[in-house]
Structures are given as C-alpha cells and as structure tokens.
Design a protein around this motif. Structure first.
Motif, PDB file in Angstrom:
ATOM      1  N   TRP A 271     -12.595   3.217 -17.174  1.00 46.05           N
ATOM      2  CA  TRP A 271     -11.720   4.053 -16.345  1.00 46.05           C
ATOM      3  C   TRP A 271     -12.482   5.154 -15.622  1.00 46.05           C
ATOM      4  O   TRP A 271     -11.962   5.746 -14.686  1.00 46.05           O
ATOM      5  CB  TRP A 271     -10.584   4.649 -17.194  1.00 46.05           C
TER       6      TRP A 271
ATOM      7  N   GLY B  71     -14.759   6.710 -12.979  1.00 41.90           N
ATOM      8  CA  GLY B  71     -15.161   6.307 -11.638  1.00 41.90           C
ATOM      9  C   GLY B  71     -16.552   6.770 -11.266  1.00 41.90           C
ATOM     10  O   GLY B  71     -17.094   6.353 -10.250  1.00 41.90           O
ATOM     11  N   SER B  72     -17.140   7.660 -12.072  1.00 44.13           N
ATOM     12  CA  SER B  72     -18.496   8.145 -11.841  1.00 44.13           C
ATOM     13  C   SER B  72     -18.935   8.889 -13.103  1.00 44.13           C
ATOM     14  O   SER B  72     -18.166   9.077 -14.030  1.00 44.13           O
ATOM     15  CB  SER B  72     -18.557   9.090 -10.634  1.00 44.13           C
TER      16      SER B  72
ATOM     17  N   LEU C 289      -9.133   6.816  -8.110  1.00 44.99           N
ATOM     18  CA  LEU C 289      -9.588   5.633  -7.376  1.00 44.99           C
ATOM     19  C   LEU C 289      -8.684   4.452  -7.691  1.00 44.99           C
ATOM     20  O   LEU C 289      -8.070   4.373  -8.704  1.00 44.99           O
ATOM     21  CB  LEU C 289     -11.022   5.279  -7.784  1.00 44.99           C
TER      22      LEU C 289
ATOM     23  N   ARG D 268     -14.026  11.514 -11.460  1.00 45.48           N
ATOM     24  CA  ARG D 268     -13.363  10.396 -10.796  1.00 45.48           C
ATOM     25  C   ARG D 268     -12.797   9.458 -11.846  1.00 45.48           C
ATOM     26  O   ARG D 268     -13.460   9.168 -12.837  1.00 45.48           O
ATOM     27  CB  ARG D 268     -14.345   9.646  -9.893  1.00 45.48           C
TER      28      ARG D 268
ATOM     29  N   LYS E 130     -10.643   5.738 -12.432  1.00 45.14           N
ATOM     30  CA  LYS E 130     -10.094   4.469 -11.941  1.00 45.14           C
ATOM     31  C   LYS E 130      -8.759   4.246 -12.648  1.00 45.14           C
ATOM     32  O   LYS E 130      -8.707   3.857 -13.807  1.00 45.14           O
ATOM     33  CB  LYS E 130     -11.044   3.310 -12.263  1.00 45.14           C
TER      34      LYS E 130
END
Length: 128
Positions: free
Chosen positions: A16, A18-19, A128, A101, A103
């Motif tokens: 999950w 994103g970065s 995201l 970030r 997801k």
C-alpha cells in the motif's frame, strides 16, 4: 527449565506504500484496543499494516470513513505502518504513517480516500 516461546512476525504487506517518503518519520502512538473488534479489525491476531486510524482522546481508534463524519473518529490520523500483534486486551504502541504516498487499492479492507478537507486535516498524504 525456563519456558521459551518463539514469535515470528514481519512488517506485513506494505504494498500500500506509494513511495518511501515518510516511512523514516513514522511516529509512535498508542492504539486503544478496546475500540477495535477482533472479528473486524484483527481476526488473525494482529492489526494489519495499512489500517486507517483516527486519534481520539490521545489514542488511536478505528477511522470512521463516512464522509459526513468530520470530527473525532472521522478525522484520519494516518495508517498503522507494520502488522501489530495483539492479545485484544492490552493497548499497544504502533508506528503511524501520517505523510507520504498511499496506494488506496492495496490497503486492507475497503478504504476510500477522504474528500472533505476536515477529514484530511491531520495528514499530508497523496493518494494513488
């Protein structure tokens, strides 16, 4: 002879994320385990990585995603960073990701990124 036990655990499913931004700055918060239910929040004996939480009265509780709820449990504080084993009785410290970030499709359970500004006021998260 002493009684030894073995416990094996890991970070959990962190797909999950994103970065890597924000993961080094996770802060420690306390989960009020009495606000969570075993059947819904930790059926396998742990609160999963990526669980959304709110901060109420100085402790973390389950996040209320209903868009019209914009106070108390309706304000997203962040996401539990790693799997957290629990006995369902004692409150526990957790690492909380409150910026970075995320997801949304990879979070545990059903989660919709909050739209109302008041629901996002305590975090700096790009969805995201």
């Amino acid at each position: 002879m002493p009684r030894f036990t073995t416990e094996i655990f890991g970070a959990g499913d962190q797909s999950w994320l994103g970065s890597s931004h924000g993961i080094g700055e996770c802060r420690t918060e306390t989960v009020d385990i009495s606000a969570f239910t075993k059947e819904t929040h930790f059926p396998d004996g742990y609160i999963p990585s990526g669980t959304p939480v709110a901060k109420v009265g100085g402790v973390l509780v389950p996040y209320d995603a209903e868009e019209l709820t914009v106070d108390a449990a309706g304000v997203l504080a962040g996401f539990v960073f790693t799997d957290q084993a629990t006995d369902g009785v004692a409150d526990l410290p957790v690492a909380l990701l409150d910026h970075g970030r995320v997801k949304v499709a990879n979070l545990p359970g059903a989660f919709t990124a909050p739209v109302a500004e008041a629901k996002r006021a305590a975090t700096t998260i790009v969805y995201l």
